[in-house]
Scaffold this motif. Sequence first.
Motif, PDB file in Angstrom:
ATOM      1  N   TYR A   1       0.824  -1.207   0.000  1.00  9.98           N
ATOM      2  CA  TYR A   1       0.000   0.000   0.000  1.00  9.98           C
ATOM      3  C   TYR A   1       0.865   1.266   0.000  1.00  9.98           C
ATOM      4  O   TYR A   1       0.536   2.248  -0.669  1.00  9.98           O
ATOM      5  N   ALA A   2       1.979   1.237   0.742  1.00 10.65           N
ATOM      6  CA  ALA A   2       2.877   2.393   0.754  1.00 10.65           C
ATOM      7  C   ALA A   2       3.497   2.604  -0.626  1.00 10.65           C
ATOM      8  O   ALA A   2       3.672   3.750  -1.065  1.00 10.65           O
ATOM      9  N   ALA A   3       3.822   1.508  -1.317  1.00  7.02           N
ATOM     10  CA  ALA A   3       4.358   1.635  -2.676  1.00  7.02           C
ATOM     11  C   ALA A   3       3.306   2.249  -3.593  1.00  7.02           C
ATOM     12  O   ALA A   3       3.625   3.076  -4.463  1.00  7.02           O
ATOM     13  N   LYS A   4       2.045   1.861  -3.415  1.00  4.33           N
ATOM     14  CA  LYS A   4       0.953   2.425  -4.206  1.00  4.33           C
ATOM     15  C   LYS A   4       0.825   3.929  -3.957  1.00  4.33           C
ATOM     16  O   LYS A   4       0.555   4.699  -4.876  1.00  4.33           O
ATOM     17  N   LEU A   5       1.061   4.351  -2.693  1.00  2.35           N
ATOM     18  CA  LEU A   5       0.967   5.778  -2.345  1.00  2.35           C
ATOM     19  C   LEU A   5       2.232   6.558  -2.702  1.00  2.35           C
ATOM     20  O   LEU A   5       2.265   7.774  -2.566  1.00  2.35           O
ATOM     21  N   GLY A   6       3.277   5.872  -3.096  1.00  2.32           N
ATOM     22  CA  GLY A   6       4.529   6.549  -3.424  1.00  2.32           C
ATOM     23  C   GLY A   6       5.399   6.800  -2.205  1.00  2.32           C
ATOM     24  O   GLY A   6       6.218   7.711  -2.203  1.00  2.32           O
ATOM     25  N   TRP A   7       5.235   6.002  -1.161  1.00  2.61           N
ATOM     26  CA  TRP A   7       6.025   6.069   0.078  1.00  2.61           C
ATOM     27  C   TRP A   7       5.970   7.427   0.762  1.00  2.61           C
ATOM     28  O   TRP A   7       6.891   7.839   1.442  1.00  2.61           O
ATOM     29  N   THR A   8       4.899   8.155   0.566  1.00  2.00           N
ATOM     30  CA  THR A   8       4.712   9.412   1.284  1.00  2.00           C
ATOM     31  C   THR A   8       3.240   9.593   1.603  1.00  2.00           C
ATOM     32  O   THR A   8       2.381   9.202   0.821  1.00  2.00           O
ATOM     33  N   LEU A   9       2.955  10.141   2.759  1.00  2.00           N
ATOM     34  CA  LEU A   9       1.574  10.426   3.137  1.00  2.00           C
ATOM     35  C   LEU A   9       1.311  11.923   3.114  1.00  2.00           C
ATOM     36  O   LEU A   9       0.245  12.383   3.506  1.00  2.00           O
TER      37      LEU A   9
ATOM     38  N   ASP B   1       0.333  15.445   1.705  1.00  2.00           N
ATOM     39  CA  ASP B   1      -0.659  15.915   0.726  1.00  2.00           C
ATOM     40  C   ASP B   1      -1.568  14.786   0.258  1.00  2.00           C
ATOM     41  O   ASP B   1      -1.940  14.709  -0.901  1.00  2.00           O
ATOM     42  N   LYS B   2      -1.912  13.869   1.136  1.00  2.00           N
ATOM     43  CA  LYS B   2      -2.812  12.762   0.797  1.00  2.00           C
ATOM     44  C   LYS B   2      -4.158  12.936   1.495  1.00  2.00           C
ATOM     45  O   LYS B   2      -4.798  11.980   1.877  1.00  2.00           O
ATOM     46  N   ARG B   3      -4.573  14.186   1.659  1.00  2.00           N
ATOM     47  CA  ARG B   3      -5.844  14.445   2.336  1.00  2.00           C
ATOM     48  C   ARG B   3      -7.012  13.837   1.567  1.00  2.00           C
ATOM     49  O   ARG B   3      -8.008  13.439   2.150  1.00  2.00           O
TER      50      ARG B   3
END
Length: 172
Positions: free
Chosen positions: A128-136, A138-140
């Motif tokens: 899941y973190a890879a799907k998000l690009g390893w950053t949270l 600006d993921k509001r």
Amino acid sequence: MQSSCLYKECMRNHAAKLGSYAVDGCREYSQPSTGDLCAACGCHRSYHRRIEVQPSGQVTRARFPFTSLRHVKQLARLKWKAAPEDREEREEQEEEDTEETSTEERMTVKRRRKSKFTAEQREAMRDYAAKLGWTLKDKRAVREEISVFCERIGVTRYLFKTWVNNNKKFYH
């Protein structure tokens, strides 16, 4: 009651910039003819350990009755970070305790429990973190989706965020 003070050994750390600890060995503050600099070592008077002297000849330590900064930090942590119930219990216990037990004997620092994840949770979080690009950051927009994912695998959003931040260099 007027009290005077004596200045004893110099406690200035001359190696602080190097990340070490070294004192100059000055054993007692020497009063200069003018100013507040020690005639022996050249340090300001405030670097020398201050001792209060009562008129009766009784010598008392000034400032902190602690043996080290570690004890001060532990006491502060215990006092302010404890839960309200713990604080009430400790106050009751302190009232019951006799003067025979020292503060050091009563100090117990509660450590935070380390989170342990199962292999399935780690793999799901990694994917899941890879799907998000390893950053949270600006993921509001996907905050609700992240919360649903965390609930599904059985971890809190805060633990997931911490895990991502701690493991992004390892997996990314």
